[in-house]
Scaffold this motif. Structure first.
Motif, PDB file in Angstrom:
ATOM      1  N   ARG A 127       0.814  -1.218   0.000  1.00  0.00           N
ATOM      2  CA  ARG A 127       0.000   0.000   0.000  1.00  0.00           C
ATOM      3  C   ARG A 127       0.843   1.262   0.000  1.00  0.00           C
ATOM      4  N   ASP A 128       2.041   1.175  -0.577  1.00  0.00           N
ATOM      5  CA  ASP A 128       2.865   2.378  -0.696  1.00  0.00           C
ATOM      6  C   ASP A 128       2.165   3.381  -1.604  1.00  0.00           C
ATOM      7  N   GLN A 129       2.262   4.650  -1.263  1.00  0.00           N
ATOM      8  CA  GLN A 129       1.638   5.691  -2.071  1.00  0.00           C
ATOM      9  C   GLN A 129       2.474   5.966  -3.321  1.00  0.00           C
ATOM     10  N   MET A 130       1.800   6.166  -4.453  1.00  0.00           N
ATOM     11  CA  MET A 130       2.475   6.487  -5.711  1.00  0.00           C
ATOM     12  C   MET A 130       2.326   7.972  -5.994  1.00  0.00           C
ATOM     13  N   SER A 131       3.436   8.620  -6.267  1.00  0.00           N
ATOM     14  CA  SER A 131       3.398  10.036  -6.614  1.00  0.00           C
ATOM     15  C   SER A 131       2.940  10.200  -8.053  1.00  0.00           C
ATOM     16  N   ARG A 132       2.687  11.442  -8.448  1.00  0.00           N
ATOM     17  CA  ARG A 132       2.307  11.708  -9.837  1.00  0.00           C
ATOM     18  C   ARG A 132       3.428  11.328 -10.791  1.00  0.00           C
ATOM     19  N   PHE A 133       4.663  11.565 -10.384  1.00  0.00           N
ATOM     20  CA  PHE A 133       5.800  11.182 -11.220  1.00  0.00           C
ATOM     21  C   PHE A 133       5.826   9.666 -11.417  1.00  0.00           C
ATOM     22  N   GLN A 134       5.604   8.916 -10.348  1.00  0.00           N
ATOM     23  CA  GLN A 134       5.635   7.461 -10.444  1.00  0.00           C
ATOM     24  C   GLN A 134       4.492   6.932 -11.309  1.00  0.00           C
ATOM     25  N   LYS A 135       3.337   7.544 -11.216  1.00  0.00           N
ATOM     26  CA  LYS A 135       2.214   7.125 -12.062  1.00  0.00           C
ATOM     27  C   LYS A 135       2.520   7.387 -13.534  1.00  0.00           C
ATOM     28  N   LEU A 136       3.134   8.555 -13.819  1.00  0.00           N
ATOM     29  CA  LEU A 136       3.495   8.858 -15.197  1.00  0.00           C
ATOM     30  C   LEU A 136       4.561   7.894 -15.701  1.00  0.00           C
ATOM     31  N   ALA A 137       5.536   7.588 -14.841  1.00  0.00           N
ATOM     32  CA  ALA A 137       6.584   6.643 -15.224  1.00  0.00           C
ATOM     33  C   ALA A 137       5.993   5.272 -15.538  1.00  0.00           C
ATOM     34  N   CYS A 138       5.050   4.832 -14.716  1.00  0.00           N
ATOM     35  CA  CYS A 138       4.401   3.542 -14.949  1.00  0.00           C
ATOM     36  C   CYS A 138       3.624   3.547 -16.270  1.00  0.00           C
ATOM     37  N   ALA A 139       3.009   4.677 -16.599  1.00  0.00           N
ATOM     38  CA  ALA A 139       2.271   4.772 -17.862  1.00  0.00           C
ATOM     39  C   ALA A 139       3.213   4.616 -19.056  1.00  0.00           C
ATOM     40  N   PHE A 140       4.365   5.294 -19.015  1.00  0.00           N
ATOM     41  CA  PHE A 140       5.350   5.131 -20.088  1.00  0.00           C
ATOM     42  C   PHE A 140       5.830   3.680 -20.171  1.00  0.00           C
ATOM     43  N   ALA A 141       6.079   3.082 -19.015  1.00  0.00           N
ATOM     44  CA  ALA A 141       6.559   1.698 -18.998  1.00  0.00           C
ATOM     45  C   ALA A 141       5.535   0.753 -19.612  1.00  0.00           C
ATOM     46  N   VAL A 142       4.266   0.965 -19.296  1.00  0.00           N
ATOM     47  CA  VAL A 142       3.203   0.117 -19.855  1.00  0.00           C
ATOM     48  C   VAL A 142       3.177   0.243 -21.378  1.00  0.00           C
ATOM     49  N   LEU A 143       3.348   1.474 -21.891  1.00  0.00           N
ATOM     50  CA  LEU A 143       3.392   1.666 -23.347  1.00  0.00           C
ATOM     51  C   LEU A 143       4.551   0.895 -23.970  1.00  0.00           C
ATOM     52  N   GLY A 144       5.725   0.967 -23.329  1.00  0.00           N
ATOM     53  CA  GLY A 144       6.883   0.253 -23.845  1.00  0.00           C
ATOM     54  C   GLY A 144       6.681  -1.241 -23.825  1.00  0.00           C
ATOM     55  N   ILE A 145       6.147  -1.757 -22.725  1.00  0.00           N
ATOM     56  CA  ILE A 145       5.902  -3.197 -22.624  1.00  0.00           C
ATOM     57  C   ILE A 145       4.845  -3.636 -23.629  1.00  0.00           C
ATOM     58  N   ALA A 146       3.807  -2.803 -23.831  1.00  0.00           N
ATOM     59  CA  ALA A 146       2.760  -3.128 -24.808  1.00  0.00           C
ATOM     60  C   ALA A 146       3.348  -3.231 -26.209  1.00  0.00           C
ATOM     61  N   ASN A 147       4.256  -2.310 -26.555  1.00  0.00           N
ATOM     62  CA  ASN A 147       4.894  -2.383 -27.869  1.00  0.00           C
ATOM     63  C   ASN A 147       5.679  -3.684 -28.012  1.00  0.00           C
ATOM     64  N   GLN A 148       6.398  -4.077 -26.967  1.00  0.00           N
ATOM     65  CA  GLN A 148       7.180  -5.310 -27.031  1.00  0.00           C
ATOM     66  C   GLN A 148       6.270  -6.527 -27.144  1.00  0.00           C
ATOM     67  N   MET A 149       5.138  -6.486 -26.453  1.00  0.00           N
ATOM     68  CA  MET A 149       4.205  -7.610 -26.523  1.00  0.00           C
ATOM     69  C   MET A 149       3.603  -7.741 -27.919  1.00  0.00           C
TER      70      MET A 149
END
Length: 323
Positions: A127-149
């Motif tokens: 239950r660690d809190q995610m900052s706005r920066f971390q949420k944005l970073a996760c969004a970019f990562a998901v896009l990258g992983i989606a492209n690889q998939m």
């Protein structure tokens, strides 16, 4: 008090550690006569005494003793230690196996994604809190992983092993309250019998009762590099706060990627969107770290109300190393 000079020393020592890890990554690709299991075995057997000496010199034995005592007091605790040792061993084996088997880039990509998966698992499991920066970073990562998939229908298994295996390992250590250097010592100690088995089974460096000197020196050099990497990383920790230590995590995957490219691996054109998205994710996390570091620097000097002396906040706990 952490002065700017001490911080500079900490950064320098940490970067040197990352360089040594990259050198080890490169050298394993040259030990073509040995398979990954035998290289892993030698690395463990040569690094463990250095870790033991460091613990003795720094006075960390109480951590080791505490974990040993818990083996008798807590039900299933021994099982969690075996699982933890297995998870760590897989990561250390993969690190020395990948460069010589054409998976260096896949492993470096896993280390790039690792901080993002750590943030996600921290959020889900603790239950660690995610900052706005971390949420944005996760969004970019998901896009990258989606492209690889979409590109390959799956992520390369070494990438998944790193970016999911290490968070699982650290989750278990945090859940069992063994996330310290004593826990690392226990994990490596439990893996030693398997390391010796791999060395004996491989039999390239020590065939029978003789010693292959042509292989012995490169293997000893690998052990020395591994020990130096861990030593420099450990020495850097007291001079760095957690934010700065976290920023320096990204130096190693950059160097690993450069080593993999130097060894002849290539990034295909269709894979560039994946790497760009992951790098954007890393840049966002670095921006958050730099922002936090600036705030820490601004707050660390406080004028004492009576003496007018300069004070700093209490030093951070030493961050745990990874490799």
């Amino acid at each position: 008090m952490q002065t700017d000079q001490n911080i500079t020393l900490g950064v320098t020592l940490n970067i040197i550690a990352s360089v040594f890890f990259a050198l080890m990554f490169a050298q394993t690709s040259q030990l073509t006569a040995l398979d990954g299991e035998e290289i892993f075995g030698w690395r463990m057997c040569l690094t463990f005494p250095c870790l033991t000496a460091f613990i003795a010199l720094k006075g960390y034995w109480p951590q080791v003793i505490s974990i040993y005592q818990r083996l008798y007091r807590e039900r299933h605790f021994a099982l969690t230690r075996l699982i933890s040792a297995l998870l760590l061993s897989v990561q250390l084996w993969l690190f020395v196996w990948a460069p010589g088997n054409g998976h260096g880039l896949a492993v470096s990509l896993g280390y790039f994604i690792l901080p993002i998966t750590m943030v996600i698992i921290g959020r889900m499991a603790f239950r660690d809190q995610m900052s706005r920066f971390q949420k944005l970073a996760c969004a970019f990562a998901v896009l990258g992983i989606a492209n690889q998939m979409v590109l390959s229908q799956s992520m390369a298994w070494p990438t998944l092993a790193v970016c999911l295996g290490y968070p699982g390992y650290f989750w278990l250590r945090r859940r069992t309250d063994t996330n310290n250097i004593g826990g690392l010592w226990f994990d490596m100690a439990l893996a030693l019998p398997f390391s010796l088995f791999f060395i004996i089974q491989g039999g390239e460096v020590v065939p029978g009762l003789s010693i292959n000197m042509n292989l012995l020196w490169p293997v000893l050099g690998l052990g020395l590099i591994s020990a130096l990497a861990l030593t420099f990383q450990a020495l850097s920790a007291p001079h760095l706060n957690l934010s700065l230590f976290g920023l320096l995590i990204y130096v190693e995957p950059v160097l690993l990627m450069l080593v993999a490219l130097a060894l002849g691996e290539t990034i295909r054109p269709a894979e560039w969107p994946t790497y760009i998205a992951i790098w954007l994710s890393v840049i966002v996390l670095m921006a958050e770290g730099i922002r936090g570091l600036k705030k820490w620097k601004a707050a660390r000097v406080v004028i004492a109300p009576k003496q007018g002396a300069m004070q700093t906040p209490a030093s951070q706990d030493e961050p745990a190393g990874r490799d």
